[in-house]
Each structure stands twice: as structure tokens, then as C-alpha cells.
Design a protein around this motif. Structure first.
Motif, short mmCIF file in Angstrom:
data_model
loop_
_atom_site.label_atom_id
_atom_site.label_comp_id
_atom_site.label_asym_id
_atom_site.label_seq_id
_atom_site.Cartn_x
_atom_site.Cartn_y
_atom_site.Cartn_z
N GLN A 18 0.85 -1.21 0.00
CA GLN A 18 0.00 0.00 0.00
C GLN A 18 0.89 1.25 0.00
O GLN A 18 0.67 2.18 0.78
CB GLN A 18 -0.93 0.01 1.23
CG GLN A 18 -1.75 -1.24 1.42
CD GLN A 18 -2.75 -1.48 0.29
OE1 GLN A 18 -2.97 -0.63 -0.58
NE2 GLN A 18 -3.33 -2.66 0.26
N ALA A 21 -0.89 4.82 -0.32
CA ALA A 21 -1.61 5.22 0.89
C ALA A 21 -0.62 5.64 1.98
O ALA A 21 -0.80 6.67 2.64
CB ALA A 21 -2.48 4.06 1.38
N GLY A 42 -11.20 0.53 0.27
CA GLY A 42 -10.55 -0.67 -0.25
C GLY A 42 -11.21 -1.90 0.32
O GLY A 42 -12.03 -1.79 1.23
N VAL A 46 -6.80 -5.71 3.68
CA VAL A 46 -5.63 -5.22 2.94
C VAL A 46 -4.82 -4.23 3.77
O VAL A 46 -3.83 -3.70 3.29
CB VAL A 46 -6.02 -4.57 1.60
CG1 VAL A 46 -6.70 -5.59 0.71
CG2 VAL A 46 -6.91 -3.36 1.80
N ARG A 48 -6.37 -1.59 5.87
CA ARG A 48 -6.98 -0.28 6.13
C ARG A 48 -6.97 0.06 7.62
O ARG A 48 -6.60 1.17 7.99
CB ARG A 48 -8.44 -0.27 5.62
CG ARG A 48 -8.58 -0.59 4.14
CD ARG A 48 -10.04 -0.87 3.79
NE ARG A 48 -10.62 -1.84 4.72
CZ ARG A 48 -11.89 -2.21 4.70
NH1 ARG A 48 -12.73 -1.69 3.83
NH2 ARG A 48 -12.35 -3.10 5.56
N PHE A 169 -6.91 1.92 -0.95
CA PHE A 169 -6.14 0.72 -0.64
C PHE A 169 -6.47 -0.34 -1.67
O PHE A 169 -7.61 -0.45 -2.11
CB PHE A 169 -6.47 0.22 0.77
CG PHE A 169 -5.99 1.13 1.86
CD1 PHE A 169 -6.64 2.32 2.11
CD2 PHE A 169 -4.89 0.79 2.61
CE1 PHE A 169 -6.18 3.18 3.11
CE2 PHE A 169 -4.42 1.63 3.61
CZ PHE A 169 -5.07 2.83 3.85
#
Ligand SMILES: [Zn+2]
Length: 386
Positions: A18, A21, A42, A46, A48, A169
Motif C-alpha cells: 500500500q 496510501a 478498499g 488489505v 486499512r 487501498f
């Protein structure tokens, strides 16, 4: 993991795959004016929530998110009194929850510099809750950051979205998931590889790795389609009961861990101001976790069963073995593919999806499971088969 310098805070390095981000968020923190509201968009699993915790740590840790100090450790455990998690009660985030947020937002931090409010599944804010949140977003207190996490931003109130800075994401590939498992969770490489391929997302894969019973349970789930065909409708009742037992065991293991956590938490909060509210927050979270754990057991069983039918569908279409999820049972899948009607398989996958969605809405789990298994017990044969 060793402590890093302020230029490479360890909290951020936990996020894999990521980069964009992380860059946006680190730049925002470095600017000294991180902004008051973010929308993290997202899919599940993953990173977040981890990014939200990294943001919270970098705003409150004396070393900008070292990843090893007491502040960082408590933020990661979600046991820091200035980091709040708001998750749906049942299917929605309710206006009362947002009212509590508003009250806390205008108090000074308990011990940190910045209070962080993490809204999980923010698209589940109901209209009244959205409007209440909007009022706070319009006049945010200076020492507050809101992070709204969602997979479907289109389901949020547009006026809420427009008040937030959006950070995207992206799904992790199996190779990235495997890397996270090995480098950050000390997973044994072959187990990590299997979990990354079959889990589909990081949180599921991680559970597979952490839980030594997971592979065995997965095998049992993959056996369900065969049992249904062999033993007829009564088997669907038995299977649903077995899954209910599996869920009860998972919840009871969780309850044990939660009791330990609560004890640690009460010890950490000597301050009279914090104890009552903090304890209630922990207990509320524990209740949600228990509900989620139960649903998750059913969901993972249904995903496993779905992966069987999807593989049968693919095998019937002639894909090579290594394109299947359950490669270890390729032989069985090909035998099933020789007789199963592809249209029936597609319908079965849709019905499993419907059931997963229904379970997420808190329907009567055992009844829903009996119904779907009953249906899956009467597969339609391919034209010309048998
Ligand atoms: Zn730290």
C-alpha cells in the motif's frame, strides 16, 4: 523488529503493498496538519485498519510511530484510551454511537496528543448517524482525526464523503500476502504459501496461519459437498449442527482471551476518569468480536464449500490443475466435474453468496445453513452424464 529512526517509523513499514496510501498519510503527518477526516477505501483485509492504527500511533508516539514503545503497542492492541473504534451494532452504525463519539471528541485526550476515531464499515452509518457525524465533521475539534473505513464509498452520504480526504487501498496478491505472513508473522513458509493462496485476503490467510486447527477444519468443510450427495437431506441438519458447534468453540476460545485482555486493560487504567468509560468500550468491543467470530466461522465454511464448487466449474471447463484453489484434491474435483451441470454450479455459487450476505445481516444462522445445504444436496447432472 528493531526500532527505526523517525524517518522510517516502523508502524508504517508493517503495511505491505500500500505504498501510495502510506506516502499520502506520512506526508500528511509530516506536514504537521494531518487533516481531520479520512476515508480509507478498499477491500477487507488489505491493511486499512492497520493504516489507521499507524496514523494514530504516528500522531501520539513520542517517536512518531516507532512500533515498539508502550504507546505504539497499545494502539496496535486497540487498548489506547485516545483511539476509539466504532463498528456496526448489528447491521448499522447507530446515531447513539455517533453521539458518544461527539461527546468524546470534544473532551481533551486522556494521555495522547490526538484522538483518533476509527469507523469500521462506515457505509453502515445509518442516515441519522451520518447526519450526526456530518455535524462534527463540519466543525471538528482541533485534536481529532476521524478515519472512515469502507469498501463501498458510494453507500456513504455524499456530504460526509466530501468532508473526508480519500485514501485508496488495493487488494494484495497471493505473493504479497505470503510475504506479510512470513516476514511479519513468522509463518512457516509452506503454510504461508498455502494460506495466501486459499485465504484470498490477508486477514483470512493470517487466521489460517495462526490457528493450527484451521487446515483440518478446512478439509472438513471441503468434504461437505460430498457428504451431502452421499447421505441425503438429513445430512444438512447434521452439518449445520457441526458448524454451530465449531462456532461455539471459537467463541469460547475468544471469551477466554478477552477476559485476559480486560484484566490487563483495567490494570492499565488506574485513572478514575478513564476506568468506567474505557471498560465499557472494551466490553462493547468484546461483544462485537464474539458476534463477528461466530459469523466468521459460518462464512469461512461457506467460502470453503464455494471454493469446491468453483473448482469443479473450472475443472469442467478444462483449466489446468494449478489454476484450481484446492489443487490437492484435483482428482476428486475432476470426477465431480464430469457429472455436474455447469449451470447448476453457477446457481449454487450464487445461493452460497446469498446465504453469506444473509448471515452477515444476523439471520438465524443454523436455519439458513440447513436451507442452503439442503439445496446443495440435490445437484443437477450435466446433460448426457450418468
Ligand atoms: Zn512508539
Amino acid at each position: 523488529m528493531s526500532a527505526r529512526t523517525g524517518n522510517d517509523p516502523a508502524m508504517w513499514s508493517r503495511l505491505i503493498g500500500q505504498e501510495t496510501a502510506v506516502r499520502i498519510l506520512r506526508d500528511a503527518v509530516a506536514s504537521g496538519a494531518p487533516g481531520h477526516a479520512y476515508l480509507f477505501v478498499g477491500p477487507q483485509g488489505v491493511g486499512r485498519e492497520l493504516a489507521a492504527m499507524a496514523l494514530a500511533a504516528s500522531l501520539n508516539c513520542p517517536d512518531g510511530g516507532c512500533g515498539v514503545c508502550d504507546v505504539c503497542a497499545r494502539v496496535l492492541r486497540r487498548a489506547h484510551p485516545d483511539v476509539y473504534t466504532i463498528a456496526p451494532e448489528g447491521a448499522q452504525i447507530l446515531v447513539d454511537q455517533v453521539r458518544t463519539v461527539r461527546e468524546n471528541a470534544y473532551l481533551s485526550p486522556y494521555e495522547g496528543r490526538v484522538k483518533v476515531f476509527l469507523f469500521e464499515d462506515a457505509h453502515r452509518l445509518n442516515p441519522a448517524a451520518s447526519n450526526a457525524l456530518l455535524k462534527v465533521l463540519e466543525e471538528p475539534p482541533g485534536d481529532v482525526v476521524f478515519v472512515l473505513v469502507t469498501e463501498s464509498p458510494e453507500d456513504l452520504l455524499p456530504t460526509v464523503v466530501s468532508r473526508c480526504r480519500r485514501v485508496d487501498f488495493f487488494p494484495l496478491g497471493p505473493a504479497e500476502i505470503e510475504r506479510v505472513l512470513v516476514t511479519q508473522h513468522d509463518a512457516e513458509p509452506s503454510l504461508a504459501s498455502w494460506a495466501a493462496r486459499t485465504g484470498g485476503d490477508l486477514s483470512t490467510a493470517l487466521r489460517f496461519v495462526k490457528d493450527p486447527g484451521a487446515p483440518e477444519r478446512r478439509r472438513a468443510h471441503l468434504d461437505i459437498p460430498g457428504r451431502l450427495v452421499r447421505s441425503g437431506p438429513s445430512e444438512s441438519v447434521r452439518i449445520a449442527a457441526e458448524l454451530a458447534e465449531e462456532a461455539a468453540a471459537a467463541v469460547s476460545a475468544l471469551t477466554k482471551r478477552q477476559k485476559d485482555e480486560l484484566a490487563r486493560h483495567l490494570e492499565a487504567f488506574g485513572d478514575a476518569r478513564a476506568t468506567g468509560a474505557a471498560r465499557k468500550r472494551v466490553e462493547d468491543r468484546h461483544k462485537r468480536e464474539a458476534r463477528r467470530t461466530e459469523t466468521e466461522v459460518y462464512d469461512s465454511a461457506l467460502r470453503d464449500v464455494a471454493s469446491f464448487y468453483r473448482d469443479v466449474l473450472l475443472a469442467g471447463a478444462g483449466v489446468p490443475d494449478d489454476a484450481l484453489v484446492n489443487t490437492e484434491m484435483a482428482e476428486r474435483l475432476r470426477r465431480a466435474a464430469a457429472v455436474a451441470d455447469p449451470a447448476w454450479l453457477v446457481g449454487a455459487l450464487e445461493r452460497i453468496e446469498d446465504t453469506r450476505r444473509a448471515l452477515a445481516r444476523n439471520v438465524q444462522a443454523v436455519l439458513a445453513l440447513e436451507a442452503i445445504f439442503m439445496e446443495l444436496g440435490t445437484p443437477r447432472a450435466r446433460a448426457g452424464a450418468r
